[in-house]
Design a protein around this motif. Sequence first.
Motif: not given
Lengths: 284, 365
Positions: A27, A30-31, A34, A267, A271, A275, B121-126
Amino acid sequence: MTAVALRHRGRPAWGQIGLYGVLCVLALVYIYPFLVQLATSFKTDPDAAAQPVSLVPQAFTWQAYERLFLHSDFPVWFMNSAVVTLLVTLGRVFFCSLAGYALARLRFRGRAVIFAALVAVMSVPAVVLLIPKFLVINSLGIYDSYAGMVLPLLVDAAGVFIMKNFFESIPRSVEEQARIDGAGIFRTFWSVVLPMARPALITIVILSFQGSWNELSHFIVATQSPELTTLTKGVASLASGQLSQGSEYPIKLAAAVIMTIPVAVMFFIFQRRIMNSTEGAVKE
Amino acid sequence: MSTVTRAGVGRGEAAAGWLFTLPVIIILGLFLLVPVVMALWVSFSDWTGRGSPFSADVGLVGAENYEAVTTGGGLAERDFGLAMRNNAWYAVLVIPLQTALSLFLAVLVNRAVLRGRGFFRTAFYFPSVTSSVAITVLWLFLFSSSGAVNRILSWIGVAGPNWFNDPTGVVHAALRGIGVDRGPEVLTENSFLSVSWWEWLAGPSFAMSAFILMAIFTTSGTFMLLFLAGLQNLGQDVDEAAVMDGAGIWQRFWHVTLPQLKPVLFTVLTLGLIGCWQVFDQIYTGTQGGPGKTTLTPAYLSYQSAFISQEWGQGAAIAFILFLIIVAMTLLQRWILRDRPISGRRRMLPADQDSLSAQPKGGRG
């Protein structure tokens, strides 16, 4: 699940800790980019170059945003993207549901042919169409105009597909009642069927909004004048213009932050829907 | 709309059917079908971009444009060869990695007992929802010579390359590391599409590698959701039966879960393959094919030939070759992943589950 729990009863803690450890590291990967993007947009040029990993600007500044909004064409780009996205989204919602309804419910000669053509068209990759699209837009005399930017995007074969699938899944009885009561075909569609199609319509809205806001290649071949530049095209020119100098990252990243905000808001609003449904999740 | 009478129902429906689909037919016909035909014409002509491609002074040149990029021996052929090499490495690395990573993420976040599932899920999809232009701008910054990636690498004592300005292929760089500077003559003297085999084997340049990482970063979230939907459709009972039989986690995944995910796997691989040959936005925004033409892709080359070099015929020819490549790859993949009549692993499954897994899930499967 119960069986698994039984089997691992002896050592649940380590497995769980390992799982969360892996997930947290992923995570972060991925974050973090940004967060760096956001932080750097508030830095000065030297600070951004000296501290590329830091999330805290040494001297917080709005300089990048000021330059974007007060001393560049950025507001024009933003307006163009907003106008095009709005028109394209409205158009797609209307035309895709109209055609999807006809293909799902109305019996007419040629329906199978139209549907087959639609499936064939969906398989043509967009990048292959760059030159061809320019040729047609040019011949029609709509090169470098809003018409040339919006019209070709107004219909989306995948959207028709999604709407058709949805209309096939709802029972016929409701509309048959409306028809017996004397409502015309369009009226039945508009005031009886369409309101029931909300979930599928939201999917179309998400896909169209995201697709047209992030669209680049079409605008490259459809326009050339600065007044018609969209965000994607404008920010791309910003990025490629000064690549060799490697400087001015705060202003470029500020532009990237702003162009990300509308899709991010979209999004987070939808959301749960994105999802939970496969259709809504496919990025076109 | 006119009132519906008993006799007029059929006719009214036919008229409405055509009327409802007319906008779609007109727009897709005008901006998809007609363009393809026009571009096919241009790919066989010597049109220079001025006036109409159908005017009298535009001549048909047969397959000349196709020959120029595939057998001409000139710059056009070499550029096309380089673009093919770059894109082939891109596809070979991106498709397996994005598929494996997205499946891994899906399995991790599919656990019912997991806390913070929504957050992960949000983190990976963003990254999937943001525009490719914005991500490319961010990537240029992260992978600049003194950027975040190289800074983090320096913490563990690695001197990172000057990513977007380094045309060295990673395979060549690795060989250089063990003292191999020049390829054997059999590789350097022979070539395909005017690119020597030694160059074909160079691997993706560091610049292309950064784009490869970016593709994996931005697509894994989308594909994770597809796998997640597939995983949620699976019955728990088979898995539990396998647990009773004493199968371990890895065995269960490999022999029970994965075979059932085959339809989703097919969708993901196909979408990945199609996407991988359409690399354009990133190149246009980031590198314009540089450094040393190592990030040139067929899609970008097609654009560049037509709109910048004014070689419209060649640009259109490249676009059609690209189209054929994508169709061929998709068919090949469909053939490789076809349902074989007898397979050893299937015997492990109970009969009813077997018939279930053979059914395609959803419209795309």
